[in-house]
Design a protein around this motif. Structure first.
Motif, short mmCIF file in Angstrom:
data_model
loop_
_atom_site.label_atom_id
_atom_site.label_comp_id
_atom_site.label_asym_id
_atom_site.label_seq_id
_atom_site.Cartn_x
_atom_site.Cartn_y
_atom_site.Cartn_z
N VAL A 228 0.85 -1.18 0.00
CA VAL A 228 0.00 0.00 0.00
C VAL A 228 0.90 1.23 0.00
O VAL A 228 2.10 1.14 0.24
N GLY A 229 0.31 2.36 -0.26
CA GLY A 229 1.09 3.59 -0.23
C GLY A 229 0.16 4.78 -0.14
O GLY A 229 -1.00 4.71 -0.55
N VAL A 230 0.66 5.85 0.40
CA VAL A 230 -0.12 7.08 0.48
C VAL A 230 0.82 8.25 0.30
O VAL A 230 1.94 8.24 0.81
N TRP A 231 0.39 9.23 -0.49
CA TRP A 231 1.24 10.39 -0.71
C TRP A 231 0.40 11.63 -0.98
O TRP A 231 -0.76 11.57 -1.37
N SER A 232 1.02 12.77 -0.75
CA SER A 232 0.37 14.07 -0.91
C SER A 232 0.03 14.32 -2.37
O SER A 232 0.75 13.90 -3.29
N GLY A 233 -1.05 15.05 -2.60
CA GLY A 233 -1.45 15.42 -3.95
C GLY A 233 -0.93 16.76 -4.42
O GLY A 233 -1.40 17.31 -5.42
N ARG A 234 0.07 17.29 -3.72
CA ARG A 234 0.55 18.64 -4.07
C ARG A 234 1.11 18.70 -5.49
O ARG A 234 0.86 19.66 -6.22
N ASP A 235 1.85 17.69 -5.90
CA ASP A 235 2.40 17.70 -7.26
C ASP A 235 1.28 17.69 -8.29
O ASP A 235 1.36 18.37 -9.32
N ALA A 236 0.25 16.90 -8.02
CA ALA A 236 -0.90 16.85 -8.94
C ALA A 236 -1.60 18.20 -9.00
O ALA A 236 -2.02 18.65 -10.08
N TYR A 237 -1.72 18.85 -7.85
CA TYR A 237 -2.30 20.20 -7.80
C TYR A 237 -1.48 21.15 -8.66
O TYR A 237 -2.03 21.95 -9.44
N ASN A 238 -0.17 21.09 -8.55
CA ASN A 238 0.70 21.98 -9.32
C ASN A 238 0.57 21.74 -10.83
O ASN A 238 0.74 22.66 -11.63
N GLU A 239 0.25 20.51 -11.19
CA GLU A 239 0.10 20.18 -12.60
C GLU A 239 -1.23 20.65 -13.19
O GLU A 239 -1.37 20.75 -14.41
N GLY A 240 -2.18 20.93 -12.33
CA GLY A 240 -3.47 21.42 -12.80
C GLY A 240 -4.55 21.32 -11.75
O GLY A 240 -4.65 20.29 -11.06
N HIS A 241 -5.32 22.40 -11.61
CA HIS A 241 -6.38 22.45 -10.60
C HIS A 241 -7.47 23.42 -11.06
O HIS A 241 -7.30 24.15 -12.05
N ILE A 242 -8.57 23.44 -10.35
CA ILE A 242 -9.63 24.39 -10.66
C ILE A 242 -9.11 25.80 -10.39
O ILE A 242 -8.48 26.03 -9.35
N PHE B 43 -4.17 24.58 -2.22
CA PHE B 43 -3.99 23.18 -1.87
C PHE B 43 -3.99 23.00 -0.36
O PHE B 43 -3.24 23.67 0.36
N ALA B 44 -4.82 22.08 0.12
CA ALA B 44 -4.89 21.74 1.53
C ALA B 44 -4.29 20.35 1.70
O ALA B 44 -4.87 19.36 1.23
N ASP B 45 -3.14 20.26 2.33
CA ASP B 45 -2.40 19.01 2.41
C ASP B 45 -2.84 18.20 3.63
O ASP B 45 -2.38 18.42 4.75
N LEU B 46 -3.74 17.25 3.40
CA LEU B 46 -4.25 16.42 4.49
C LEU B 46 -3.15 15.59 5.14
O LEU B 46 -3.16 15.37 6.35
N LEU B 47 -2.22 15.13 4.34
CA LEU B 47 -1.19 14.23 4.84
C LEU B 47 -0.13 14.95 5.66
O LEU B 47 0.22 14.52 6.77
N LYS B 48 0.36 16.08 5.15
CA LYS B 48 1.51 16.74 5.78
C LYS B 48 1.14 17.87 6.73
O LYS B 48 1.87 18.15 7.68
#
Length: 297
Positions: free
Chosen positions: A40-54, A59-64
């Motif tokens: 299993v694995g879990v990671w922040s979505g910050r990079d995905a946000y930087n690649e494109g968002h509404i 970005f609200a980082d739930l993990l970090k």
């Protein structure tokens, strides 16, 4: 109480993107479900946000940023001071309303649910902030409809966060132990039927908490359109387990207190306000040999 719906669609949001009171939060987090080797694995979505968002979203980082850094389990609620500080920095506070979305990021799963967005929505309500909506279908639905996407980081003025923590929205392990034998409490396992029956190896031990019932969090939206089902259909799932009885309390749990918040949000939408989330969920329960589990239906 919130003046906005628990769940809003993309048209609703599009009409309000320029509202100075809006705070649009991207809560994307990635979870890799177990494969044949159990990885299993879990990671922040910050990079995905930087690649494109509404456009306009922050970005609200739930993990970090929005989990307890000293917690023994992932994603447990952080100290209130930490949560308030992060929310104020993101612009959430007095005079604002919040819309939260995610990228539906459960890697390797077809499940359609806004569990990361609902997790943050639940945390906000737990800390005393109510004016929150979750975006139906999230970022994927937004993109599928050909709506604009931005790579420019959003920013809102610093806010003043008010409100008081509501302990009744969070259930502890001891609360769940008491609830097992309390006919006035409905314990809902939000995981898949296979997890519920103990047919998987996802957690340290197999099975479900005694006297809990199974309402899979992935059954509330259309897999193709990403739209949440109408209330009459949603109601069927919860009525049959007695969870909409106004005289009863409901405690939802899952693996780590994420999917359980999606069930809690749907219950709130259907009018059941007395709902708590077991934050430790199976990660905590199954790790304690003194906590009973049963397999099968």
């Amino acid at each position: 109480m919130s003046n906005n719906p628990y769940i809003v669609d993309t048209n609703w949001l599009s009409e309000r993107l320029d509202d100075p009171k809006l705070r649009l939060l991207d809560a994307t987090t990635f979870l890799k479900i177990p494969d044949k080797e159990g990885d299993v694995g879990v990671w922040s979505g910050r990079d995905a946000y930087n690649e494109g968002h509404i456009p306009g979203a922050v970005f609200a980082d739930l993990l970090k940023d929005l989990s307890d850094p000293n917690g023994k389990l992932p994603f447990t609620v952080p100290p209130r001071e930490q949560f308030v500080r992060v929310m104020e920095e993101l612009g959430v506070g007095e005079g604002t309303y919040v819309v939260i979305y995610d990228q539906g990021a459960m890697v390797g799963s077809p499940v359609v649910a806004a569990q990361w967005a609902s997790r943050l929505a639940w945390q906000l309500r737990y800390e005393g902030f109510d004016d929150i909506s979750v975006l139906e279908g999230g970022f994927q639905k937004w993109k599928d409809e050909g709506r604009s996407v931005s790579t420019e980081a959003g920013h809102y003025p610093r806010a003043h966060f008010t409100g008081e923590r509501r302990p009744n929205l969070l259930a502890t392990k001891e609360d769940v132990k008491k609830a097992m034998n309390d006919e006035n409490v409905v314990l809902i396992n939000s995981l898949s039927p296979a997890d519920f029956k103990g047919e998987t190896n996802t957690y340290p031990r197999k099975g479900h908490i005694p006297n809990s019932v199974n309402v899979f969090f992935g059954n509330h939206a259309d897999e193709k359109t990403r739209e949440v089902f109408d209330d009459s259909r949603l109601r069927e799932s919860f009525e049959k387990v007695g969870a909409l009885d106004p005289n009863k309390k409901v405690i939802t749990y899952c693996g780590g207190g994420i999917a359980a918040t999606w069930n809690a949000l749907i219950l709130n939408k259907l009018g059941q306000k007395n709902v708590a989330v077991y934050d430790g969920s199976m990660n905590e329960w199954a790790s304690d040999p003194d906590c009973p589990l049963i397999t099968g239906s």
